[in-house]
Scaffold this motif. Structure first.
Motif, short mmCIF file in Angstrom:
data_model
loop_
_atom_site.label_atom_id
_atom_site.label_comp_id
_atom_site.label_asym_id
_atom_site.label_seq_id
_atom_site.Cartn_x
_atom_site.Cartn_y
_atom_site.Cartn_z
N ASN A 129 0.92 -1.00 -0.34
CA ASN A 129 0.12 0.35 -0.24
C ASN A 129 0.64 1.22 -0.44
OD1 ASN A 129 -2.23 -1.51 0.09
ND2 ASN A 129 -2.76 -1.27 2.29
N VAL A 130 1.90 1.37 0.81
CA VAL A 130 3.18 2.50 0.63
C VAL A 130 3.43 2.80 -0.64
CG1 VAL A 130 4.82 3.58 1.62
CG2 VAL A 130 3.28 1.85 3.32
N VAL A 131 3.64 1.92 -1.44
CA VAL A 131 4.08 1.74 -2.56
C VAL A 131 3.01 2.50 -3.41
CG1 VAL A 131 5.67 1.33 -4.21
CG2 VAL A 131 6.16 -0.25 -1.80
N THR A 132 2.04 1.65 -3.26
CA THR A 132 0.87 2.36 -4.89
C THR A 132 0.91 3.77 -3.76
OG1 THR A 132 -0.13 0.84 -4.47
CG2 THR A 132 -1.68 1.97 -4.85
N ARG A 133 1.00 4.02 -2.49
CA ARG A 133 0.88 5.56 -2.63
C ARG A 133 1.75 6.58 -2.99
NH1 ARG A 133 -0.81 5.97 3.89
NH2 ARG A 133 0.39 3.97 2.99
N LEU A 134 3.26 6.17 -2.49
CA LEU A 134 3.95 6.64 -3.48
C LEU A 134 4.22 7.04 -4.72
CD1 LEU A 134 6.73 5.34 -1.22
CD2 LEU A 134 5.94 7.49 -1.53
N LEU A 135 3.87 6.04 -5.61
CA LEU A 135 2.96 6.13 -7.04
C LEU A 135 2.41 7.11 -7.59
CD1 LEU A 135 4.10 2.65 -8.04
CD2 LEU A 135 5.40 4.51 -7.78
N ASP A 136 1.50 7.32 -6.78
CA ASP A 136 0.35 8.06 -6.82
C ASP A 136 0.85 9.68 -6.20
OD1 ASP A 136 -1.90 6.32 -7.28
OD2 ASP A 136 -2.88 6.09 -6.04
N LYS A 137 1.80 9.36 -5.61
CA LYS A 137 2.29 10.72 -5.17
C LYS A 137 3.08 11.54 -6.36
CE LYS A 137 5.21 13.18 -1.83
NZ LYS A 137 5.39 13.57 -0.69
N TYR A 138 3.91 10.33 -6.89
CA TYR A 138 4.58 10.75 -7.64
C TYR A 138 4.05 11.00 -9.43
CZ TYR A 138 8.74 11.80 -4.61
OH TYR A 138 8.97 12.02 -3.61
N SER A 139 2.81 10.67 -9.41
CA SER A 139 1.68 9.70 -10.63
C SER A 139 2.63 10.95 -12.51
CB SER A 139 0.37 10.29 -10.52
OG SER A 139 0.26 11.45 -10.55
N ASN A 140 3.05 11.82 -12.31
CA ASN A 140 3.69 11.98 -13.16
C ASN A 140 5.35 12.77 -13.31
OD1 ASN A 140 0.66 13.80 -14.12
ND2 ASN A 140 0.90 15.54 -12.27
N ASP A 141 5.40 11.66 -12.61
CA ASP A 141 7.33 11.60 -12.75
C ASP A 141 7.77 10.34 -13.45
OD1 ASP A 141 7.33 14.02 -11.79
OD2 ASP A 141 7.04 13.64 -9.64
N ARG A 142 9.09 9.79 -13.08
CA ARG A 142 9.14 8.38 -13.68
C ARG A 142 10.48 8.30 -12.63
NH1 ARG A 142 12.55 9.04 -18.02
NH2 ARG A 142 12.32 6.73 -18.48
N GLY A 143 10.47 6.74 -11.70
CA GLY A 143 11.24 6.35 -11.43
C GLY A 143 11.37 5.06 -11.03
N ILE A 144 12.11 5.08 -9.93
CA ILE A 144 13.22 2.93 -10.07
C ILE A 144 12.66 2.68 -8.37
CG2 ILE A 144 14.58 1.22 -10.15
CD1 ILE A 144 16.18 3.67 -12.16
N ILE A 145 12.03 1.59 -8.11
CA ILE A 145 11.67 0.59 -7.19
C ILE A 145 13.14 -0.22 -6.94
CG2 ILE A 145 10.23 -0.77 -5.23
CD1 ILE A 145 7.97 0.66 -7.64
N PHE A 146 13.45 -0.33 -6.23
CA PHE A 146 14.99 -1.43 -5.69
C PHE A 146 14.35 -2.51 -4.79
CE2 PHE A 146 17.46 2.00 -7.74
CZ PHE A 146 17.80 1.04 -8.48
N CYS A 147 14.63 -3.71 -4.92
CA CYS A 147 14.28 -4.65 -4.10
C CYS A 147 15.24 -5.50 -4.50
CB CYS A 147 13.41 -5.67 -5.36
SG CYS A 147 12.09 -4.81 -4.97
N ARG A 148 15.77 -6.09 -2.91
CA ARG A 148 16.46 -7.32 -3.09
C ARG A 148 17.13 -8.24 -3.70
NH1 ARG A 148 17.37 -6.09 2.65
NH2 ARG A 148 15.60 -7.96 3.30
N THR A 149 15.69 -9.42 -3.85
CA THR A 149 15.82 -9.76 -4.48
C THR A 149 14.76 -10.13 -5.77
OG1 THR A 149 14.21 -11.21 -3.56
CG2 THR A 149 15.63 -11.67 -2.19
N LYS A 150 15.24 -11.51 -6.32
CA LYS A 150 14.66 -11.79 -8.08
C LYS A 150 13.70 -11.47 -8.10
CE LYS A 150 18.76 -13.52 -9.78
NZ LYS A 150 18.91 -15.39 -10.38
N ALA A 151 12.90 -12.86 -6.77
CA ALA A 151 11.58 -12.89 -6.64
C ALA A 151 10.50 -11.77 -6.39
CB ALA A 151 11.82 -13.99 -5.62
N GLY A 152 11.38 -10.82 -4.90
CA GLY A 152 10.88 -10.57 -4.48
C GLY A 152 10.38 -9.29 -5.42
N THR A 153 11.20 -8.63 -6.86
CA THR A 153 10.74 -7.94 -8.21
C THR A 153 10.02 -8.40 -8.52
OG1 THR A 153 13.48 -7.23 -7.77
CG2 THR A 153 11.78 -6.91 -9.67
N ASN A 154 10.19 -9.69 -8.79
CA ASN A 154 8.82 -9.82 -9.92
C ASN A 154 7.78 -10.00 -9.24
OD1 ASN A 154 10.27 -11.21 -12.36
ND2 ASN A 154 10.70 -12.77 -10.72
N GLN A 155 7.36 -10.89 -7.72
CA GLN A 155 6.11 -10.22 -7.11
C GLN A 155 5.86 -8.51 -6.91
OE1 GLN A 155 7.30 -12.03 -3.24
NE2 GLN A 155 6.89 -14.48 -3.47
#
Length: 140
Positions: free
Chosen positions: A1-27
Motif C-alpha cells: 500500500n505504501v508503494v502504491t501511495r508513493l507512485l500515486d504521489k509521483y504520478s507525473n514522474d518516472r522512477g525506479i523501485i529497488f528490491c534485493r531479490t529477483k523473486a521480490g522484484t517479480n512479485q
C-alpha cells in the motif's frame, strides 16, 4: 500500500523501485501491474533480449516505472528520474549510493525514498554515519 501511495504521489514522474531479490522484484511488479501502473521488472534471470526491450521502453518513456534488483541496475543510465524507492534496504553500503545516484544525472536532483520496517533502525543509523547523510521521515 505504501508503494502504491508513493507512485500515486509521483504520478507525473518516472522512477525506479529497488528490491534485493529477483523473486521480490517479480512479485512487486506483478502486484503493481495489476493495479494499473506502467511498470516492468529488470532482474538477472531475464534473457538479454527481454532486458533490452524493458530498458528501451523505459528510456523512451513509454514505461513510467521500473522495479529492479541491484545487480540489474548496473546498466541503468537514464536521465530525468524523479525518484528511487528502496523497497528493501540493500545488503551492501555501496548499493545504497548506487541506487540513489540514479536520480542525480546531468545536474538534476531527485528523491531517494527508503521504506523502513521495524528492526532496521540500526541499518539506517549506519547508513547515515557511513555516508554522512540524514534520513527524514515522510508523511503523506
Amino acid at each position: 500500500n505504501v508503494v502504491t501511495r508513493l507512485l500515486d504521489k509521483y504520478s507525473n514522474d518516472r522512477g525506479i523501485i529497488f528490491c534485493r531479490t529477483k523473486a521480490g522484484t517479480n512479485q512487486l511488479t506483478e502486484k503493481l501491474k495489476g493495479e494499473g501502473f506502467s511498470i516492468e521488472a529488470l532482474q538477472g534471470d531475464m534473457q538479454q533480449k527481454e532486458r533490452d526491450k524493458v530498458m528501451r521502453a523505459f528510456k523512451n518513456e513509454s514505461l513510467q516505472y521500473l522495479v529492479s534488483t541491484d545487480v540489474s541496475a548496473r546498466g541503468i543510465d537514464v536521465n530525468n528520474l524523479a525518484f528511487v524507492i528502496h523497497h528493501q534496504l540493500p545488503d551492501q553500503l555501496e548499493y545504497y549510493t548506487h541506487r540513489s545516484g540514479r536520480t542525480a544525472r546531468a545536474g538534476k536532483t531527485g528523491a531517494s525514498i527508503a521504506l523502513i520496517i521495524t528492526g532496521e533502525e540500526e541499518n539506517i543509523q549506519k547508513l547515515q554515519k557511513d555516508l554522512d547523510i540524514k534520513f527524514r521521515q515522510m508523511t503523506f
